[in-house]
Design a protein around this motif. Structure first.
Motif, PDB file in Angstrom:
ATOM      1  N   TYR A  30       0.675  -1.142   0.006  1.00 12.91           N
ATOM      2  CA  TYR A  30      -0.135   0.030  -0.114  1.00 12.91           C
ATOM      3  C   TYR A  30       0.777   1.420   0.111  1.00 12.91           C
ATOM      4  O   TYR A  30       1.946   1.328   0.114  1.00 12.91           O
ATOM      5  N   TRP A  31       0.121   2.402  -0.289  1.00 11.34           N
ATOM      6  CA  TRP A  31       0.864   3.631  -0.074  1.00 11.34           C
ATOM      7  C   TRP A  31       0.703   4.120   1.339  1.00 11.34           C
ATOM      8  O   TRP A  31      -0.452   4.482   1.957  1.00 11.34           O
ATOM      9  N   SER A  32       1.853   4.300   1.999  1.00  8.20           N
ATOM     10  CA  SER A  32       2.011   5.132   3.245  1.00  8.20           C
ATOM     11  C   SER A  32       2.105   6.497   3.079  1.00  8.20           C
ATOM     12  O   SER A  32       2.789   6.969   2.308  1.00  8.20           O
ATOM     13  N   TRP A  34       3.254  10.228   5.169  1.00  8.83           N
ATOM     14  CA  TRP A  34       4.144  10.632   6.057  1.00  8.83           C
ATOM     15  C   TRP A  34       3.963  12.120   6.073  1.00  8.83           C
ATOM     16  O   TRP A  34       3.503  12.872   5.011  1.00  8.83           O
ATOM     17  N   TYR A  43       5.148   9.122  10.715  1.00 12.19           N
ATOM     18  CA  TYR A  43       3.822   8.381   9.807  1.00 12.19           C
ATOM     19  C   TYR A  43       2.622   9.363  10.231  1.00 12.19           C
ATOM     20  O   TYR A  43       2.346   9.896  11.320  1.00 12.19           O
ATOM     21  N   LEU A  61       4.804  10.153   0.293  1.00  9.40           N
ATOM     22  CA  LEU A  61       4.025   8.842   0.292  1.00  9.40           C
ATOM     23  C   LEU A  61       4.981   7.962  -0.410  1.00  9.40           C
ATOM     24  O   LEU A  61       5.721   8.230  -1.406  1.00  9.40           O
ATOM     25  N   SER A  66       4.558  -3.648   3.833  1.00  8.45           N
ATOM     26  CA  SER A  66       4.915  -3.650   5.475  1.00  8.45           C
ATOM     27  C   SER A  66       3.649  -3.939   6.139  1.00  8.45           C
ATOM     28  O   SER A  66       2.284  -4.107   5.778  1.00  8.45           O
ATOM     29  N   ASP A  68       2.725  -2.606   9.392  1.00  7.54           N
ATOM     30  CA  ASP A  68       2.046  -1.754   9.877  1.00  7.54           C
ATOM     31  C   ASP A  68       2.787  -0.225   9.795  1.00  7.54           C
ATOM     32  O   ASP A  68       3.912  -0.386   9.281  1.00  7.54           O
ATOM     33  N   SER A  69       2.350   0.513  10.715  1.00  5.41           N
ATOM     34  CA  SER A  69       3.032   1.834  10.590  1.00  5.41           C
ATOM     35  C   SER A  69       4.530   2.133  11.201  1.00  5.41           C
ATOM     36  O   SER A  69       5.217   2.530  10.748  1.00  5.41           O
ATOM     37  N   ALA A  72       6.709   0.524   8.428  1.00  3.95           N
ATOM     38  CA  ALA A  72       6.392   1.072   7.162  1.00  3.95           C
ATOM     39  C   ALA A  72       8.001   1.670   6.501  1.00  3.95           C
ATOM     40  O   ALA A  72       8.642   2.519   7.466  1.00  3.95           O
ATOM     41  N   ARG A  74       9.846   4.476   4.735  1.00  5.33           N
ATOM     42  CA  ARG A  74       9.853   6.145   4.590  1.00  5.33           C
ATOM     43  C   ARG A  74      10.178   6.324   3.447  1.00  5.33           C
ATOM     44  O   ARG A  74      10.801   5.695   2.524  1.00  5.33           O
TER      45      ARG A  74
END
Length: 210
Positions: A30-32, A34, A43, A61, A66, A68-69, A72, A74
């Motif tokens: 997915y797209w995280s 920041w 995050y 982004l 990953s 979870d946060s 994830a 960077r």
């Protein structure tokens, strides 16, 4: 007694094998999202559709796999507002938001897709604009799912959205020599070997007492 020891040994082997299979899960693709805090990435506590950055903010982004946060990856690359928005002058009645768009690595890409090169963009939008609106101004097409989860930026990836990914799926096509694709991991082999040794010792003790 010997039969019981053997059954316990087999049960232990199954538990070790099951643990090895569970370890194959890599997380979600997915797209995280920041936010830049000084010289580090933090995050985001909101999603792009609700976050409302201020003029001069830097947001990033990163597309990756990953759990979870806390796990994830960077965003990479330059993250200074003055550099990203150097060619976008301030304009009354608007705000400027610097965006770092990191499309990830080939190892994290869906099958058959190649991630574009990471890039930055300076979005000049209305003062009350959300991050999603800033993205729409500089990184179309965007794609969302029915729950408003951001699935694609600039059309990447072409399909999929937050799907679960196994460790095997995440690996690059080229596997290290000496280990087949479907073979057990070194940790699994070592664990089974240890259980076998312990089980053998237990059976020997039972026979000795008999």
């Amino acid at each position: 007694m010997i039969r019981r020891a053997v059954l316990l040994l087999l049960a232990s082997l199954l538990l070790v094998a099951g643990a090895g299979q569970a370890a194959q899960a890599a997380g979600y693709r997915y797209w995280s999202f920041w936010e830049r805090d000084g010289d580090r990435w933090v995050y985001a506590t909101q999603g792009p559709s609700t976050a409302r950055p201020s003029d001069g903010d830097v947001q990033g982004l990163r597309f990756a796999v990953s759990e979870d946060s806390s796990d994830a990856a960077r965003p990479r690359g330059p993250a200074a507002f003055g550099t990203i928005c150097a060619k976008t002058p301030a304009k009354e009645g608007t705000k400027r938001v610097a965006l770092v768009l990191d499309f990830g690595t080939p190892a994290d890409a869906p099958a058959g897709e190649t991630p574009p090169a990471a890039r930055t963009a300076c979005a000049r939008v209305s003062p009350d604009a959300t991050t999603a609106e800033a993205l729409a101004a500089v990184a179309k097409p965007l794609r969302y799912d029915t729950n408003a989860l951001l699935c694609a930026i600039s059309g990447y990836p072409e399909q999929g959205c937050g799907e679960q990914v196994s460790e095997k799926e995440r690996k690059p096509a080229a596997e290290p020599q000496g280990r087949p694709d479907d073979g057990p991991s070194l940790g699994l082999v070592a664990g089974i070997g240890l259980v076998v040794l312990l089980g053998g010792a237990a059976i020997w003790q039972v026979r000795r007492r008999g």
